[in-house]
Design a protein around this motif. Structure first.
Motif, PDB file in Angstrom:
ATOM      1  N   TYR A 122       0.951  -1.060  -0.024  1.00  0.00           N
ATOM      2  CA  TYR A 122       0.115   0.006   0.098  1.00  0.00           C
ATOM      3  C   TYR A 122       0.911   1.241  -0.094  1.00  0.00           C
ATOM      4  O   TYR A 122       2.171   1.131   0.324  1.00  0.00           O
ATOM      5  CB  TYR A 122      -0.887   0.221   1.311  1.00  0.00           C
ATOM      6  CG  TYR A 122      -0.390   0.010   2.475  1.00  0.00           C
ATOM      7  CD1 TYR A 122      -0.036   1.091   3.054  1.00  0.00           C
ATOM      8  CD2 TYR A 122       0.184  -1.357   3.159  1.00  0.00           C
ATOM      9  CE1 TYR A 122       0.533   0.887   4.407  1.00  0.00           C
ATOM     10  CE2 TYR A 122       0.786  -1.393   4.422  1.00  0.00           C
ATOM     11  CZ  TYR A 122       1.028  -0.305   5.091  1.00  0.00           C
ATOM     12  OH  TYR A 122       1.611  -0.069   6.202  1.00  0.00           O
ATOM     13  N   GLU A 123       0.355   2.350  -0.187  1.00  0.00           N
ATOM     14  CA  GLU A 123       1.039   3.764  -0.398  1.00  0.00           C
ATOM     15  C   GLU A 123       1.377   4.122   0.862  1.00  0.00           C
ATOM     16  O   GLU A 123       0.587   4.178   2.072  1.00  0.00           O
ATOM     17  CB  GLU A 123       0.121   4.781  -1.223  1.00  0.00           C
ATOM     18  CG  GLU A 123      -0.057   4.229  -2.545  1.00  0.00           C
ATOM     19  CD  GLU A 123      -0.539   5.464  -3.431  1.00  0.00           C
ATOM     20  OE1 GLU A 123      -0.161   6.061  -4.260  1.00  0.00           O
ATOM     21  OE2 GLU A 123      -2.006   5.508  -3.312  1.00  0.00           O
ATOM     22  N   GLU A 125       3.238   7.675   2.332  1.00  0.00           N
ATOM     23  CA  GLU A 125       3.788   9.079   1.871  1.00  0.00           C
ATOM     24  C   GLU A 125       5.161   9.212   2.331  1.00  0.00           C
ATOM     25  O   GLU A 125       5.407   9.033   3.636  1.00  0.00           O
ATOM     26  CB  GLU A 125       2.734  10.222   2.496  1.00  0.00           C
ATOM     27  CG  GLU A 125       3.068  11.649   1.775  1.00  0.00           C
ATOM     28  CD  GLU A 125       2.056  12.485   2.299  1.00  0.00           C
ATOM     29  OE1 GLU A 125       2.595  13.884   2.298  1.00  0.00           O
ATOM     30  OE2 GLU A 125       1.035  12.404   2.511  1.00  0.00           O
ATOM     31  N   THR A 138      -3.353   1.273  -4.612  1.00  0.00           N
ATOM     32  CA  THR A 138      -3.304   2.819  -4.507  1.00  0.00           C
ATOM     33  C   THR A 138      -4.576   3.250  -3.346  1.00  0.00           C
ATOM     34  O   THR A 138      -5.242   2.556  -2.909  1.00  0.00           O
ATOM     35  CB  THR A 138      -3.794   3.513  -5.800  1.00  0.00           C
ATOM     36  OG1 THR A 138      -5.023   3.045  -6.002  1.00  0.00           O
ATOM     37  CG2 THR A 138      -3.041   3.181  -6.884  1.00  0.00           C
ATOM     38  N   LYS A 139      -4.386   4.515  -2.988  1.00  0.00           N
ATOM     39  CA  LYS A 139      -5.538   4.886  -1.854  1.00  0.00           C
ATOM     40  C   LYS A 139      -6.772   4.783  -2.697  1.00  0.00           C
ATOM     41  O   LYS A 139      -7.863   4.487  -1.882  1.00  0.00           O
ATOM     42  CB  LYS A 139      -5.096   6.166  -1.389  1.00  0.00           C
ATOM     43  CG  LYS A 139      -3.828   6.242  -0.767  1.00  0.00           C
ATOM     44  CD  LYS A 139      -3.668   7.747  -0.268  1.00  0.00           C
ATOM     45  CE  LYS A 139      -2.258   7.692   0.762  1.00  0.00           C
ATOM     46  NZ  LYS A 139      -1.781   8.936   1.400  1.00  0.00           N
ATOM     47  N   GLU A 140      -6.927   5.093  -3.820  1.00  0.00           N
ATOM     48  CA  GLU A 140      -8.137   5.070  -4.453  1.00  0.00           C
ATOM     49  C   GLU A 140      -8.910   3.680  -4.481  1.00  0.00           C
ATOM     50  O   GLU A 140      -9.993   3.571  -4.416  1.00  0.00           O
ATOM     51  CB  GLU A 140      -8.164   5.600  -5.963  1.00  0.00           C
ATOM     52  CG  GLU A 140      -7.866   7.231  -5.961  1.00  0.00           C
ATOM     53  CD  GLU A 140      -6.502   7.394  -5.569  1.00  0.00           C
ATOM     54  OE1 GLU A 140      -5.505   6.776  -5.460  1.00  0.00           O
ATOM     55  OE2 GLU A 140      -6.282   8.563  -4.876  1.00  0.00           O
ATOM     56  N   LEU A 142      -8.104   1.232  -2.516  1.00  0.00           N
ATOM     57  CA  LEU A 142      -8.487   0.816  -1.143  1.00  0.00           C
ATOM     58  C   LEU A 142      -9.643   1.489  -0.731  1.00  0.00           C
ATOM     59  O   LEU A 142     -10.836   0.725  -0.339  1.00  0.00           O
ATOM     60  CB  LEU A 142      -7.620   0.980  -0.194  1.00  0.00           C
ATOM     61  CG  LEU A 142      -6.383  -0.163  -0.310  1.00  0.00           C
ATOM     62  CD1 LEU A 142      -5.296   0.470   0.792  1.00  0.00           C
ATOM     63  CD2 LEU A 142      -6.675  -1.233  -0.004  1.00  0.00           C
ATOM     64  N   LYS A 143      -9.974   2.721  -1.047  1.00  0.00           N
ATOM     65  CA  LYS A 143     -11.206   3.362  -0.603  1.00  0.00           C
ATOM     66  C   LYS A 143     -12.543   2.702  -1.444  1.00  0.00           C
ATOM     67  O   LYS A 143     -13.409   2.755  -0.860  1.00  0.00           O
ATOM     68  CB  LYS A 143     -11.102   4.599  -1.013  1.00  0.00           C
ATOM     69  CG  LYS A 143     -10.192   5.749  -0.137  1.00  0.00           C
ATOM     70  CD  LYS A 143     -10.065   7.123  -0.652  1.00  0.00           C
ATOM     71  CE  LYS A 143      -9.143   8.000   0.215  1.00  0.00           C
ATOM     72  NZ  LYS A 143      -9.106   9.258  -0.088  1.00  0.00           N
ATOM     73  N   SER A 202      -1.632   6.724   6.418  1.00  0.00           N
ATOM     74  CA  SER A 202      -2.231   6.318   5.151  1.00  0.00           C
ATOM     75  C   SER A 202      -3.392   5.423   5.094  1.00  0.00           C
ATOM     76  O   SER A 202      -4.457   5.717   4.637  1.00  0.00           O
ATOM     77  CB  SER A 202      -1.240   5.501   4.544  1.00  0.00           C
ATOM     78  OG  SER A 202       0.060   6.140   3.887  1.00  0.00           O
ATOM     79  N   GLU A 205      -6.502   7.516   6.068  1.00  0.00           N
ATOM     80  CA  GLU A 205      -6.940   8.287   4.922  1.00  0.00           C
ATOM     81  C   GLU A 205      -7.746   7.589   4.160  1.00  0.00           C
ATOM     82  O   GLU A 205      -8.720   7.971   3.484  1.00  0.00           O
ATOM     83  CB  GLU A 205      -5.718   8.888   4.418  1.00  0.00           C
ATOM     84  CG  GLU A 205      -5.012   9.904   4.533  1.00  0.00           C
ATOM     85  CD  GLU A 205      -3.602  10.280   3.960  1.00  0.00           C
ATOM     86  OE1 GLU A 205      -3.307   9.560   3.146  1.00  0.00           O
ATOM     87  OE2 GLU A 205      -3.224  11.200   4.255  1.00  0.00           O
ATOM     88  N   VAL A 206      -7.786   5.976   4.453  1.00  0.00           N
ATOM     89  CA  VAL A 206      -8.306   5.108   3.387  1.00  0.00           C
ATOM     90  C   VAL A 206      -9.656   4.387   3.912  1.00  0.00           C
ATOM     91  O   VAL A 206     -10.638   4.243   3.498  1.00  0.00           O
ATOM     92  CB  VAL A 206      -7.358   4.224   2.846  1.00  0.00           C
ATOM     93  CG1 VAL A 206      -8.101   3.064   2.293  1.00  0.00           C
ATOM     94  CG2 VAL A 206      -6.351   4.687   1.929  1.00  0.00           C
TER      95      VAL A 206
END
Length: 606
Positions: A122-123, A125, A138-140, A142-143, A202, A205-206
């Protein structure tokens, strides 16, 4: 945007719309989360449910009872949480479509949690080498999965590592400053906590859940470099507890309630300096000091191999003494090669799950690890998920009902799924971890390190298995590709498993003329290997991201090259170009070092 109604339609499509034709189904959510009631009178069906995942299990039961015009089903959930953890870190990250299918199938079994085990997939930062070239999510992505899971009543939980099992990033130079070994971070190093802080950031955020899995298992090499290169001895027990408390404080910063594997407490808190390497041997309770320093974490008792109820009962008693929330994790044993041993694994799962019921454990987790290559199809664990489903709603093992539920959801009965295990079931008795198809597949023909485990009768077994699996591949509407891949593996093994034994025996006791048939057989073996690789490549890319298949390509490429070498060397010997085949001159020893034993064998590593 995913909605409950959309997800119901997705589930119906998977199960088959025809099973719900002309049915008027009314869903009513009730306050009691354990309740599931289904009442049918002619074409009218009422479903009262507490958990959203129970609603989807109701769809499974409606399909199962489609031929009955009147019935009433009253069930209660036995656990607060019950879910699956799938390993995405050992080569095979599930692709997004497959992850969604697993989430949907989890709901159709009534399971309400799902985890993607992501060591570094996973990402994060500020750490570009974290998950680098590893197929990280990517965060997208996982979201998207979080929202999809929520619409099915499945809680998607971040599942990471915060101390050890971090081989992926640690191999890169930017991490060398704060690692103790090839897999473990340095405790009390500022960079370690900068990394972990960013990991948690991270995840926050997800994910919208407040639950997180922080790993913390098997960190037996912590402090290794500090001791070796700085000549400083560390107290592992105190260091581990210090680190754990630091990580838990960081979890609080991001409003996460952590869970963790429980083994390290037992391995470190022992009367002898070496700790309990086998934590299942631990007797009594953890020391008062260790218990007092365990922060607010849920402790996971993981046990994949025990078949003794007294071990489970003792471990539950010991863990309960800590006054922490206890989660029991069993395993699908999907990590030993290309196929799982389903029925043998069920026997172990039954003992553990029976004990969990007896000890009033309210949280279950079924692990599906991918050790050493993730070669097993992710879908092959669906029977094990069905076992968890049976315990969720009925509280005991019932293989006949399990097979009906499994066929209702997947289209394949248990008897078809268990054909996969025949690739390992070459002996009369079989253990849950036995995996002879893997060493027989990969082992070098000329060196034959596992040849003492081979019997010539195995060729006929693999041919029989090939025919059965090929037939299954044509019958299975959803998962024929898995049976086809397994069938072609069996076809390859019908020759490959025994060829080394036969070649060595002929070389030592026969004539060069007797060796000539092996030339054609080795040529044919290359063709069979190519057919298997094509089918396995299709299976891999249907289920996983591309990352990780390079390992499979490398292994099979190595195997192909060694078959070619065996072919060339045999030709050279027959044609008098060489005087001996050096590799065949040496006698093969027993893998176990104990001659004459016929026992279950796990050779887990390529």
């Amino acid at each position: 945007m995913y909605t409950l109604q959309n997800s119901i339609e997705i589930a119906k499509k998977y199960l088959g719309f025809e099973h719900f034709f002309n049915l008027n189904i009314n869903f009513n959510k009730v306050n009691d989360s354990s309740v599931l009631e289904i009442k049918r009178y002619k074409n009218d069906i009422t479903v009262n449910y507490g958990e959203t995942a129970s609603l989807f299990y109701a769809l499974t039961l409606i399909k199962l009872n489609k031929d009955k015009e009147e019935y009433e089903i009253n069930l209660n959930r036995h656990f607060l949480t019950n879910g699956v953890m799938h390993d995405c870190s050992r080569n095979g990250p599930l692709n997004i479509n497959q992850a969604k299918e697993h989430i949907m199938v989890s709901a159709l079994f009534g399971l309400n949690r799902f985890m993607l085990y992501t060591e570094d997939i996973y990402e994060v930062e500020g750490f570009p080498f974290f998950g680098y070239l590893r197929g990280k999510y990517t965060k997208e992505e996982l979201k998207d999965l979080v929202n999809y899971a929520k619409s099915f009543g499945v809680e998607l939980i971040p599942c990471i590592q915060t101390l050890s099992h971090l081989h992926g990033p640690i191999k890169w130079a930017p991490f060398h400053e704060f690692c103790e070994s090839e897999q473990t971070l340095t405790i009390n190093h500022p960079k370690t906590y900068e990394l972990i802080d960013n990991m948690l950031k991270s995840m926050r955020e997800v994910f919208d859940t407040n639950t997180i899995h922080i790993g913390m298992d098997e960190a037996i090499d912590m402090g290794m470099n500090t001791f070796k290169f700085k000549d400083i001895a560390i107290n592992k027990k105190e260091s581990f507890l210090f680190h754990l408390n630091k990580v838990v404080e960081l979890c609080k910063k991001y409003n996460f309630k952590p869970m963790m594997w429980g083994d390290m407490f037992f391995k470190l808190d022992a009367d002898n300096s070496n700790g309990h390497v086998n934590w299942y041997d631990f007797k009594g309770y953890l020391s008062d000091r260790v218990e007092s320093l365990i922060p607010e974490v849920s402790l996971i008792y993981w046990d994949y191999y025990n078949n003794k109820s007294e071990v489970y009962n003792r471990m539950f008693k010991t863990l309960k003494h800590t006054n922490k929330e206890i989660i029991f994790a069993d395993g699908a044993i999907s990590w030993t090669g290309f196929v799982p041993n389903i029925k043998q694994c069920f026997k172990i799962m039954k003992v553990g799950l029976d004990s969990a019921i007896k000890n009033n454990i309210k949280h279950l987790l079924m692990t599906s690890w991918g050790d050493n290559g993730n070669e097993c199809s992710s879908v092959a664990i669906f029977p094990h998920m069905a076992m968890h489903s049976i315990y969720e709603f009925y509280g005991k093992s019932d293989l006949k009902l399990l097979s009906k539920i499994l066929e209702t959801v997947t289209g394949d009965p248990l008897s078809r799924w268990t054909l996969l295990q025949e690739l390992n079931h070459v002996r009369k008795e079989q253990t849950a971890y036995e995996n002879l198809s893997k060493p027989f597949f990969y082992q070098d023909i000329l060196y034959g390190t596992a040849d003492k485990l081979v019997k010539l009768s195995y060729s006929e077994h693999f041919l029989k298995t090939y025919r059965a699996l090929l037939k299954a591949s044509k019958k299975s509407k959803k998962y024929g590709y898995i049976y086809k891949s397994a069938a072609l593996l069996a076809k390859f093994l019908a020759s490959k498993a025994t060829i080394g034994v036969r070649l060595r025996e002929t070389y030592k006791n026969g004539s060069k003329e007797d060796l000539k048939p092996f030339i054609k057989e080795l040529e044919t073996l290359k063709t069979k290997l190519k057919s298997f690789l094509e089918a396995f490549r299709y299976q891999w890319h249907k289920e996983n991201k591309a990352s990780g298949f390079d390992v499979i390509d490398g292994r099979i490429g190595f195997l192909r090259a060694r078959i070619e070498t065996a072919l060339i060397t045999t030709k050279q010997y027959i044609n008098n170009e060489i005087d001996v085949i050096e590799e065949l001159e040496e006698d093969i020893l027993s893998w176990h070092g104990r001659e004459g034993e016929d026992q279950g064998t796990l050779i887990g590593y390529w």
